[in-house]
Design an enzyme around this catalytic site. Structure first.
Site: not given
Length: 296
Positions: A18, A146
């Site tokens: 990401k 996350d």
């Protein structure tokens, strides 16, 4: 002659990374976490690969990794397996090989994504012991802030410590990202401590959030109405000026916007045209650091 058991299933799973299109850091909570407002964007490159061999009956996990230093019980793949087993009782015998391509300490979420892939793999096979999406995300949050995003697997705005997720369209269909991964490694704990310390000092007026090459009129490149921004850039670029130079290089090569990802050290640029991105990739890799092209 000795006989060796055969796996009942062998699976090869890609592990995406990401970048953060926006990362605003708020106050530090009593538990040590910080409030954040971030826009997560999953990317197909660079990517780890998990090869999982499942054997009949219960057991434990045996992890091998292309980086032997990561073959520890503290690896998030192992921790995810054991947390899931403790929560559900489902503990298949697994042999796992992790081909590590997402650089460690780059702000790309490689370890968290590895853990999310492991959790999803187990939950898909746990039958009646499987957790609901809400409970699986709650378990993921105990392992890393996350990891719930990687379970979600789509672009999303995250608030709180990262656990409150709202899927969002960044409006970048057809674009490309070029991700540059310098050799520098940035420890997350250091970055947060450095940011907290910098905020305790008198601030200069007019902090520059400019992320584009349009210096003359100060036009900031925007994603869904908000300028690209990463609060960590000030402290990370001060400690690692070469990372700031990578950002400048991406902009000079035609990126519409560029930013540090997470706490770094990876820096990425967004390109409207694949041809421009491909040329930028060639120019960057020729000068040293690893770089990757990821279509959006």
């Amino acid at each position: 002659m000795a006989s060796f058991p055969c796996p009942i299933e062998e699976t090869l799973l890609p592990v995406p990374c990401k970048v953060n299109l926006r990362l605003a850091v708020g106050a530090r909570r009593p538990n040590g976490y910080h409030d954040i407002d971030t826009f997560f964007l999953p990317l197909p490159e660079p990517a780890d690969v998990l090869r999982l061999r499942r054997f009949d009956g219960p057991g434990d996990i045996d992890l091998q990794c292309s980086d032997p230093e990561l073959e520890t019980d503290d690896n998030l793949v192992v921790r995810a397996y054991r947390a899931y087993a403790a929560a559900t009782g489902y503990a298949p015998r697994l042999e796992v090989h992790l081909a590590k391509h997402i650089p460690h300490g780059a702000g790309l979420g490689g370890g968290s994504s590895d853990a999310a892939v492991m959790l999803r793999y187990l939950n898909d096979r746990a039958d009646e012991a499987a957790l609901s999406p809400v409970d699986l995300a709650a378990l993921a949050l105990t392992l890393g802030a996350d990891i719930p995003f990687f379970l979600l697997g789509v672009p999303a705005v995250a608030t709180g410590v990262g656990e409150t997720l709202i899927p969002a369209d960044p409006g970048l269909a057809g674009w490309c990202a070029v991700v540059v991964c310098p050799e520098a490694r940035v420890k997350t704990a250091w970055a947060y401590a450095a940011l907290d310390a910098s905020r305790a000092l008198p601030q200069k007026p007019g902090a520059n959030l400019l992320t584009t090459a349009f210096d003359a009129n100060k036009r900031a490149f925007c994603v869904t109405g908000a300028p690209m921004r990463n609060d960590f850039e000030s402290v990370v670029f001060a400690a690692h000026p070469e990372l700031g130079r990578v950002k400048e290089r991406l902009l000079a090569l035609g990126a519409a916007g560029a930013l540090l990802s997470g706490t770094g050290s990876a820096v990425f640029g967004l390109f409207r045209k694949r041809q421009t991105a491909t040329l930028a990739l060639a120019m960057l890799t020729g000068s040293g650091p690893r770089a990757y092209l990821a279509p959006l």
